[in-house]
Write an enzyme that holds these catalytic residues in place. Structure first.
Site, PDB file in Angstrom:
ATOM      1  N   HIS A   1      -9.258   4.600   5.758  1.00  6.56           N
ATOM      2  CA  HIS A   1      -8.461   3.947   4.724  1.00  6.56           C
ATOM      3  C   HIS A   1      -9.171   2.785   4.044  1.00  6.56           C
ATOM      4  CE1 HIS A   1      -5.159   6.489   5.834  1.00  6.56           C
ATOM      5  NE2 HIS A   1      -5.250   6.097   7.098  1.00  6.56           N
TER       6      HIS A   1
ATOM      7  N   ARG B   1      -1.525   2.741   2.710  1.00  4.96           N
ATOM      8  CA  ARG B   1      -0.487   3.144   1.750  1.00  4.96           C
ATOM      9  C   ARG B   1      -0.899   2.913   0.298  1.00  4.96           C
ATOM     10  NH1 ARG B   1       5.167   1.207   4.161  1.00  4.96           N
ATOM     11  NH2 ARG B   1       5.912   2.400   2.383  1.00  4.96           N
TER      12      ARG B   1
ATOM     13  N   PRO C   1       2.433  -8.249   4.977  1.00  5.39           N
ATOM     14  CA  PRO C   1       1.934  -9.593   5.286  1.00  5.39           C
ATOM     15  C   PRO C   1       2.510 -10.646   4.335  1.00  5.39           C
ATOM     16  CG  PRO C   1       0.162  -8.143   4.508  1.00  5.39           C
ATOM     17  CD  PRO C   1       1.372  -7.298   4.660  1.00  5.39           C
ATOM     18  N   GLU C   2       2.934 -11.770   4.903  1.00  8.49           N
ATOM     19  CA  GLU C   2       3.465 -12.871   4.112  1.00  8.49           C
ATOM     20  C   GLU C   2       2.503 -14.058   4.227  1.00  8.49           C
ATOM     21  OE1 GLU C   2       7.645 -13.529   4.979  1.00  8.49           O
ATOM     22  OE2 GLU C   2       7.924 -11.433   5.515  1.00  8.49           O
TER      23      GLU C   2
END
Ligand code: ZN
Length: 266
Positions: free
Chosen positions: A92, A111, A2-3
């Protein structure tokens, strides 16, 4: 990853359900999510804090609390959502904030690269960041000065968060194409007119992406639509939307880079 536009989209979605809520406690299932202070101190200090504001700085989500500031960086695969406390557990969701109205703010991060900070002074985390590209204080002249003072290729320069905050691989490629600048162009050779074009291009690219709620690409679950309008990113082998030439993909400093060899001459 994500930016700026994706983080901004998440911030806007969290503001209404979070502001005014009290964090009753946090569950930390992955201690290394907590970058500062220690996980134990974090759990102790977060208890009973009221969320006063939800904002963004670069790619960080910034939660103003009654005492101190909570910052979250989503890194590669993180996502934040507000769900009912009795919603099924997510595999997660490594860090969970239990709010005072039977909801939870869940930080899901398959991750595990994401990071959470609780600090008194926000500058401890964001002090090194460059200007916010959509702020009024970020001007064409300011960008021209930045470009002149570095002797680096434009692509890695734009990715450097200490130079400009919030731009990543997608929006660097998109901004350079819109500005008709080659990603390997040396920053100190950029003319004032080109710097102004890049400044305008960065702002248009980011604000258009925010309007489209960011891109759904590595993380399909957010519902953004900007990927449907990509000029070059992920379009190697396809025709340039401006001139019809084939978009090329090269590696610059290990990062895949997409550009039009005709619109963006070296
Ligand atoms: Zn082209």
């Amino acid at each position: 990853m994500p930016e700026l536009p994706e983080v901004e989209t998440i911030v806007r979605g969290l503001r209404a359900p979070c502001v005014g809520r009290i964090i009753e406690r946090a569950t930390i299932k992955w201690k290394r999510h907590i970058a500062a202070p220690s996980a134990a101190r974090f759990a102790e200090r977060i208890r009973g804090q009221t969320i006063r504001a939800v904002n963004r700085r670069g790619k960080y989500l910034v939660f103003g609390l009654s005492a101190g500031t909570l910052l979250i960086h989503l890194k590669m695969s993180g996502d934040l959502s507000i769900v009912a406390a009795d919603a099924p557990a997510e595999k997660h969701a490594h860090t969970i904030f239990h709010l005072d109205n039977e909801t939870e703010l869940r930080f899901s991060d398959p991750r595990k690269f994401g990071r959470v900070y609780l600090v008194r002074d926000v500058e401890e985390v964001t002090g090194q960041l460059g200007p916010e590209p959509l702020d009024e204080s970020f001007t064409a002249a300011g960008l021209a000065t930045i470009l002149k003072s570095h002797r680096r290729q434009l692509k890695p320069l734009l990715l450097d968060q200490t130079v400009v905050a919030g731009i990543g691989n997608i929006y660097a490629d998109e901004s350079l194409h819109r500005a008709r600048l080659h990603p390997q162009r040396q920053s100190d050779t950029v003319t004032p007119a080109e710097a102004r074009a890049l400044w305008r291009s960065i702002r248009r690219t980011l604000s258009t992406a925010i309007r489209n709620k960011g891109s759904s690409i590595d993380w399909m679950y957010r519902g953004g639509a900007q990927q449907n309008y990509f000029r070059v990113y992920g379009r190697a082998g396809e025709p340039c939307r401006v001139c019809g030439r084939v978009i090329r993909r090269i590696l610059i400093g290990q990062r895949s880079t997409h550009f039009c060899p005709n619109c963006q001459r070296s």
